[in-house]
Design a protein around this motif. Structure first.
Motif: not given
Length: 380
Positions: A79-81, A273, A276-277, A346-349, A351, A377
């Motif tokens: 989450h968030g990387g 990730e 996602r990015n 992607p909308s929730e950052k 994976t 999430y």
């Protein structure tokens, strides 16, 4: 004369007895609820995972303890990387390389995007296969785009009963195993190119052969293998930090990109990730962002499939590889045989990586169990 105080009607002995009996019954029924999460399970979840820690621990634990989901060997939630949950079954660990099966296809999709970005290949041209280029060969109308979107029209029967009758098994293990691309490319058209969606592992082997033809034209089997492996590791694995990414090759030097790429659970997470990015790592664009957007765009013949990636969308056929009824709509995934998943939201950052062994009959339940994690999430 002895005076006595009368007992109120509501508190006479029979009524008092009833009250005490009722209270006793109530006190014997304890409050019920889920048992506490074991400490060792809580330890697999970060202190601040971005959602309720206990709920996430329960949702991840279910993948390892439920009887209807097959065997989960590894699970990573990012989450968030950052990794916010990580767990392995006995016999597996952070260094284990896991076979991606058809998740390998998504890696090939990125490699094709690199070729196109460099001008070595065109999306709407036919791949450089000499016998397809002969005058009158209808396979010369097949485009790279159609191969990526599983609508080549080639006679590729992905599954059959018994399994050894399927084209995929024949190509991988039987008469096609020494030169898989030649076997796949020799198949005739069954439909006009672009007409229908038909999931096909041989189509991705054709794309893998295309990469080798570009990187090592007229090369020997060893030269083809070395050129593709060098490209895979230097252009993709190194920038992403996927140190364990390993490909298998057939005797002709073609990467078995449809099924046989291996990586650790955390490296599969790095690939998720990266997707996602939008194809970038630490601000460096490894593949154009527009290419990842193309991979995520629904095929004209399948709303739940893009270009070598699955989309969380319903289809008229009723096929549901993910969990479209539970959303979120922007979720997509690399999905492999026996329940391999790299799910990206992607909308929730977010994976989520799940690796293991799940039979087809258990796959719907597994998808819903993974949706339970995602929904923590997306529904928070």
């Amino acid at each position: 004369m002895r005076l006595t105080c009368p007992t109120p009607r509501s508190l006479r002995l029979p009524a008092l007895a009833a009250i005490f009996l009722s209270l006793a019954a109530c006190s014997s029924v304890e409050e019920t609820g889920p048992p506490p999460v074991p400490a060792e399970v809580m330890d697999t979840v970060a202190q601040n995972p971005g959602v309720n820690r206990e709920k996430l621990a329960r949702a991840t634990d279910a993948l390892f303890t439920r009887d209807d989901l097959g065997e989960t060997q590894a699970l990573i939630v990012m989450h968030g990387g950052k990794i916010v949950a990580e767990r392995y079954a006995n016999g597996y660990n952070a260094n284990t390389k896991f076979l991606g099966w058809s998740m390998s296809k998504s890696v090939v999709g990125v490699m094709i995007g690199m070729m196109i970005a460099e001008g070595r290949l065109a999306l709407d041209d036919s791949p450089p296969i000499p016998h397809w280029e002969r005058p009158g060969d209808p396979r010369g109308e097949i485009t790279v785009r159609q191969l990526l979107q599983m609508r080549s029209g080639l006679r590729h029967n992905e599954t059959d009963d018994p399994p050894y009758h399927s084209d995929t098994v024949r190509m991988l293990l039987l008469d096609g195993r020494d030169d898989m691309a030649a076997w796949a490319e020799a198949e005739p058209l069954e439909f006009n190119p672009g007409q229908i969606f038909e999931y096909s592992t041989p189509s991705v082997v054709i794309l893998s052969d295309t990469i080798a033809r570009i990187l090592a034209p007229h090369g020997s089997a060893e030269q083809r293998r070395e050129a593709v492996d060098r490209f895979l590791k230097s252009r993709l694995a190194a920038p992403l930090g996927m140190d364990t990414l390993t490909a298998e090759y057939d005797a002709s030097g073609t990467m078995v990109g449809g099924t046989l790429l291996w990586a650790s659970a955390s490296d599969w997470g790095r690939f998720g990730e990266f997707m996602r990015n939008g194809g970038s790592v630490k601000g460096v664009q490894v593949v154009p962002r527009g290419w990842i957007e193309f991979m995520r765009r629904p095929s004209p013949r399948a709303a739940d499939y893009g270009a070598l990636i699955w989309l969380n969308r319903p289809t008229e056929s009723g096929r549901n590889e993910m969990f479209a009824k539970r959303g979120p709509a922007d979720a997509f995934a690399a999905i492999g045989h026996l329940g391999q998943f790299v799910i990206v939201v992607p909308s929730e950052k977010l994976t989520v990586v799940r690796l293991g062994k799940t039979q087809d009959s258990e796959r719907p339940a597994l998808a819903q169990a993974l949706a339970d994690i995602v929904q923590l999430y997306s529904g928070k």
